[in-house]
Design a protein around this motif. Structure first.
Motif, PDB file in Angstrom:
ATOM      1  N   PHE A  18       0.832  -1.205   0.000  1.00 40.53           N
ATOM      2  CA  PHE A  18       0.000   0.000   0.000  1.00 40.53           C
ATOM      3  C   PHE A  18       0.867   1.256   0.000  1.00 40.53           C
ATOM      4  N   LYS A  19       1.892   1.252   0.821  1.00 48.53           N
ATOM      5  CA  LYS A  19       2.774   2.410   0.954  1.00 48.53           C
ATOM      6  C   LYS A  19       3.402   2.760  -0.395  1.00 48.53           C
ATOM      7  N   HIS A  20       3.968   1.757  -1.071  1.00 47.41           N
ATOM      8  CA  HIS A  20       4.634   2.009  -2.354  1.00 47.41           C
ATOM      9  C   HIS A  20       3.621   2.344  -3.447  1.00 47.41           C
ATOM     10  N   GLY A  21       2.461   1.683  -3.429  1.00 44.12           N
ATOM     11  CA  GLY A  21       1.455   1.945  -4.437  1.00 44.12           C
ATOM     12  C   GLY A  21       0.882   3.341  -4.343  1.00 44.12           C
ATOM     13  N   GLN A  22       0.601   3.792  -3.128  1.00 42.45           N
ATOM     14  CA  GLN A  22       0.070   5.143  -2.936  1.00 42.45           C
ATOM     15  C   GLN A  22       1.101   6.200  -3.323  1.00 42.45           C
ATOM     16  N   ARG A  23       2.364   5.903  -3.044  1.00 43.90           N
ATOM     17  CA  ARG A  23       3.445   6.810  -3.426  1.00 43.90           C
ATOM     18  C   ARG A  23       3.527   6.924  -4.952  1.00 43.90           C
ATOM     19  N   LEU A  24       3.400   5.777  -5.647  1.00 40.78           N
ATOM     20  CA  LEU A  24       3.439   5.762  -7.110  1.00 40.78           C
ATOM     21  C   LEU A  24       2.311   6.607  -7.693  1.00 40.78           C
ATOM     22  N   VAL A  25       1.092   6.413  -7.201  1.00 43.18           N
ATOM     23  CA  VAL A  25      -0.056   7.163  -7.714  1.00 43.18           C
ATOM     24  C   VAL A  25       0.115   8.656  -7.462  1.00 43.18           C
ATOM     25  N   ARG A  41      -1.765   7.519 -19.748  1.00 43.04           N
ATOM     26  CA  ARG A  41      -0.948   6.539 -19.039  1.00 43.04           C
ATOM     27  C   ARG A  41      -1.191   6.615 -17.530  1.00 43.04           C
ATOM     28  N   ILE A  42      -1.302   7.824 -17.031  1.00 47.67           N
ATOM     29  CA  ILE A  42      -1.512   8.013 -15.591  1.00 47.67           C
ATOM     30  C   ILE A  42      -2.861   7.446 -15.165  1.00 47.67           C
ATOM     31  N   LEU A  43      -3.871   7.613 -15.995  1.00 43.30           N
ATOM     32  CA  LEU A  43      -5.182   7.044 -15.695  1.00 43.30           C
ATOM     33  C   LEU A  43      -5.109   5.512 -15.645  1.00 43.30           C
ATOM     34  N   GLN A  44      -4.267   4.922 -16.503  1.00 45.25           N
ATOM     35  CA  GLN A  44      -4.083   3.475 -16.471  1.00 45.25           C
ATOM     36  C   GLN A  44      -3.464   3.032 -15.154  1.00 45.25           C
ATOM     37  N   VAL A  45      -2.491   3.803 -14.677  1.00 43.91           N
ATOM     38  CA  VAL A  45      -1.867   3.491 -13.393  1.00 43.91           C
ATOM     39  C   VAL A  45      -2.903   3.557 -12.277  1.00 43.91           C
ATOM     40  N   GLU A  46      -3.706   4.625 -12.281  1.00 43.88           N
ATOM     41  CA  GLU A  46      -4.707   4.804 -11.227  1.00 43.88           C
ATOM     42  C   GLU A  46      -5.740   3.684 -11.245  1.00 43.88           C
ATOM     43  N   ALA A  47      -6.196   3.292 -12.447  1.00 44.14           N
ATOM     44  CA  ALA A  47      -7.182   2.211 -12.553  1.00 44.14           C
ATOM     45  C   ALA A  47      -6.592   0.884 -12.084  1.00 44.14           C
ATOM     46  N   GLY A  48      -5.340   0.622 -12.498  1.00 46.16           N
ATOM     47  CA  GLY A  48      -4.676  -0.609 -12.071  1.00 46.16           C
ATOM     48  C   GLY A  48      -4.475  -0.655 -10.565  1.00 46.16           C
ATOM     49  N   TRP A  49      -4.113   0.497  -9.993  1.00 42.48           N
ATOM     50  CA  TRP A  49      -3.882   0.533  -8.550  1.00 42.48           C
ATOM     51  C   TRP A  49      -5.194   0.391  -7.780  1.00 42.48           C
ATOM     52  N   LEU A  50      -6.297   0.950  -8.302  1.00 43.22           N
ATOM     53  CA  LEU A  50      -7.588   0.831  -7.630  1.00 43.22           C
ATOM     54  C   LEU A  50      -7.980  -0.637  -7.467  1.00 43.22           C
ATOM     55  N   LEU A 125       9.585   9.965 -18.590  1.00 38.47           N
ATOM     56  CA  LEU A 125       8.377   9.792 -17.789  1.00 38.47           C
ATOM     57  C   LEU A 125       7.478   8.708 -18.393  1.00 38.47           C
ATOM     58  N   LYS A 126       7.298   8.767 -19.708  1.00 39.12           N
ATOM     59  CA  LYS A 126       6.466   7.773 -20.375  1.00 39.12           C
ATOM     60  C   LYS A 126       7.023   6.368 -20.155  1.00 39.12           C
ATOM     61  N   GLU A 127       8.321   6.239 -20.268  1.00 36.86           N
ATOM     62  CA  GLU A 127       8.955   4.931 -20.067  1.00 36.86           C
ATOM     63  C   GLU A 127       8.710   4.426 -18.651  1.00 36.86           C
ATOM     64  N   SER A 128       8.864   5.319 -17.664  1.00 39.39           N
ATOM     65  CA  SER A 128       8.678   4.913 -16.270  1.00 39.39           C
ATOM     66  C   SER A 128       7.229   4.557 -15.974  1.00 39.39           C
ATOM     67  N   ILE A 129       6.290   5.362 -16.490  1.00 39.47           N
ATOM     68  CA  ILE A 129       4.873   5.098 -16.230  1.00 39.47           C
ATOM     69  C   ILE A 129       4.415   3.854 -16.984  1.00 39.47           C
ATOM     70  N   ASP A 130       4.911   3.654 -18.211  1.00 37.24           N
ATOM     71  CA  ASP A 130       4.595   2.427 -18.949  1.00 37.24           C
ATOM     72  C   ASP A 130       5.064   1.202 -18.171  1.00 37.24           C
ATOM     73  N   GLU A 131       6.228   1.315 -17.571  1.00 36.60           N
ATOM     74  CA  GLU A 131       6.751   0.197 -16.781  1.00 36.60           C
ATOM     75  C   GLU A 131       5.849  -0.072 -15.581  1.00 36.60           C
ATOM     76  N   ALA A 132       5.346   1.000 -14.964  1.00 37.64           N
ATOM     77  CA  ALA A 132       4.436   0.835 -13.824  1.00 37.64           C
ATOM     78  C   ALA A 132       3.150   0.125 -14.258  1.00 37.64           C
ATOM     79  N   VAL A 133       2.602   0.530 -15.399  1.00 34.74           N
ATOM     80  CA  VAL A 133       1.383  -0.098 -15.915  1.00 34.74           C
ATOM     81  C   VAL A 133       1.631  -1.580 -16.192  1.00 34.74           C
ATOM     82  N   GLU A 134       2.756  -1.884 -16.840  1.00 32.07           N
ATOM     83  CA  GLU A 134       3.076  -3.276 -17.169  1.00 32.07           C
ATOM     84  C   GLU A 134       3.261  -4.124 -15.916  1.00 32.07           C
TER      85      GLU A 134
END
Length: 528
Positions: A18-25, A41-50, A125-134
């Motif tokens: 939770f700590k790391h996930g909330q920090r990422l979002v 991409r950010i919306l994908q991260v938020e949806a995945g984290w939800l 940024l795109k590379e880092s966020i894409d990695e988070a989504v993956e």
């Protein structure tokens, strides 16, 4: 670690995730609105984290209901998520803190102000966020089977955890209710709700799918336009009671009436059509059921896995072959989670959808539920001498009178033969130019396959040898080890599945947990 400590271990691991996930979002939100492509991409991260957060919360609540072995597997899965989230968060933090060389360092991630980075930073940024989504998607593929398996546990704590304070069911997992309802309604004789009128078939135009038990059906609807379905058929055996078969089909259709076929690698079921053929007086009427499956709208070109194997799957990208294998293994896991055994897993009962532009991996779905039954249902030990089907059956289940009752491990064996075939890249069955007259292919390298399978044990030994000696050259040692595990899962000396006494828990969960650990997780961990 003692049994009392295991739930606390899961809770602690989840808290760190939770700590790391909330920090990422929070880091991602700082760039929301900066550019359409980045915002998406950010919306994908938020949806995945939800979805991930809901799973973590649920697992924390029900940790006390799980068997010790099941807890250990879930703890490992959550620890994997924790390490992945930590890695991608640190990488994103480094990019955020990079100076823009004009005084804007973007280091104020604690504020609610939207940051507009310089163009050169977008790529990083795109590379880092894409990695988070993956990473979130990859973790979901591993975690989902174990999470849904929890729903089989007959405990009121599970039902309570599925309901929030406002009595709304956890929204990210709508199929959870169907699984829980299946546990409660297993002995209910009511069969209504999912059966469609027989006139529905008259409204459809059907086309055969080569080397497949299914048909593609199309129907023009005034309200919805052109609709596409897949039709598969199941015949009621003369020895079975029609009402029992209808009840089992009702249960299957309800559990497959989901909206997320890509998660389960099982198509969504629209309903069932019953047809009764008139019979002479004193003769039992023939009863056939047609299962109507919806096809995903975003993909097309359905072909059987056998068609791909016959026409040259060796030309397919290596990553696509791994994806097909993973999705097949996933579908088998969920069939068992839903409380059934399939009994007919082979390339002719696997459908593969591909996109025209091939931007995404193939979408694979297990179909062909003509022989399925409830996991704890009555078994008639009725088989056949069809050598094409016997090729994918364990020796103890071959022939017209199989020796053993069918259990989950028999499905795992059949999966192993399919995974071997996918890995070697060639069909074990060949056909003439008309697509008829099946014969054993030279690819299998075993004589006498289509002569009654008198040497069924020798064939199994040969398949294991192919997995050990030939397969590593094509797919690597890790994939080959998974295939060997599947092919030997009923051997007494198989340390993973061999001792059936280990899997006699009241909820039937432990064999599924072992399958997730030894087969599904191993396939998901292979990087190509």
């Amino acid at each position: 670690m003692s049994g009392a400590e295991l739930p606390l271990a899961i809770i602690g691991a989840a808290d760190l995730a939770f700590k790391h996930g909330q920090r990422l979002v929070k880091l991602c939100k700082a760039f929301k609105g900066a550019e359409d492509e980045l915002t998406e991409r950010i919306l994908q991260v938020e949806a995945g984290w939800l979805k991930t957060a809901e799973q973590l919360q649920f697992t924390q609540k029900v940790a006390g209901s799980m068997d010790a072995y099941h807890k250990q597997i879930n703890e490992k899965i959550i620890e994997t998520l924790q390490s992945k989230l930590k890695a991608v968060t640190l990488k994103l933090e480094r990019v955020v803190k990079m100076s823009d060389k004009d005084g804007n360092t973007n280091s104020s991630e604690e504020s609610n102000v939207t940051v507009t980075p310089k163009r050169w930073k977008y790529a990083l940024l795109k590379e880092s966020i894409d990695e988070a989504v993956e990473e979130l998607e990859a973790w979901q593929r591993t975690a989902d089977p174990s999470w849904y398996l929890i729903l089989r546990i007959a405990s009121s704590q599970i039902d309570q955890a599925l309901v929030r304070d406002n009595n709304d069911t956890v929204t990210s997992f709508p199929t959870a209710n169907a699984i829980r309802a299946g546990l409660r309604d297993a002995n209910c004789n009511e069969v209504g709700g999912v059966f469609l009128p027989s006139s529905e078939l008259e409204k459809m135009t059907t086309t055969d799918i080569p080397f497949c038990d299914a048909q593609l059906a199309m129907r023009q609807s005034a309200r919805k336009g052109l609709q596409r379905f897949l039709l598969t058929r199941a015949e009621c055996p003369p020895e079975a009671k029609v009402q029992t078969v209808k009840r089992d089909l009702r249960d299957l259709a309800r559990k497959l009436s989901h909206d997320n076929p890509r998660t389960f690698s099982l198509l969504s079921c629209k309903g069932i059509i019953e047809q009764v053929d008139a019979a002479a007086p004193g003769v039992q009427a023939r009863v056939t059921f047609t299962l109507v499956f919806r096809t995903p709208t975003e993909i097309s070109n359905p072909r059987s896995l056998r068609d791909h194997l016959v026409t040259g799957i060796e030309r397919m990208a290596l990553s696509d072959k791994f994806d097909i294998a993973r999705q097949m293994a996933t579908s088998v896991s969920y069939v068992h989670t839903f409380g059934f055994v399939h009994k007919d897993i082979r390339p002719g009962t696997v459908i593969v959808f591909t996109e025209t532009r091939a931007l995404h991996p193939p979408a694979v779905f297990l179909i062909g539920f003509g022989c399925f039954r409830r996991e704890e249902g009555k078994t008639y030990r009725i088989g056949d001498d069809n050598w094409e089907k016997n090729l994918y059956r364990h020796p103890s289940r071959q022939g017209s009178k199989p020796n053993d009752e069918y259990i989950m491990q028999h499905d795992i064996y059949s999966l192993g033969v399919c995974l071997l075939e996918i890995g070697l890249g060639k069909s074990f069955v060949s056909y003439d130019t008309e697509g008829s007259h099946p014969a054993s292919s030279p690819a299998i390298g075993f004589q006498g396959i289509n002569t009654g399978f008198r040497e069924s044990d020798a064939l199994k030994t040969h398949l294991v040898s192919l997995a050990c000696d030939e397969l590593p050259r094509y797919m690597g040692r890790r994939y080959a080890a998974v295939v060997k595990t599947c092919l030997t899962c009923l051997d007494p000396d198989n340390t993973d599945f061999g001792d059936e006494q280990e899997f006699l828990d009241k909820d039937g969960v432990l064999v599924g947990v072992r399958y997730i650990e030894k087969v599904l997780s191993q396939l998901n961990a292979i990087c190509v």
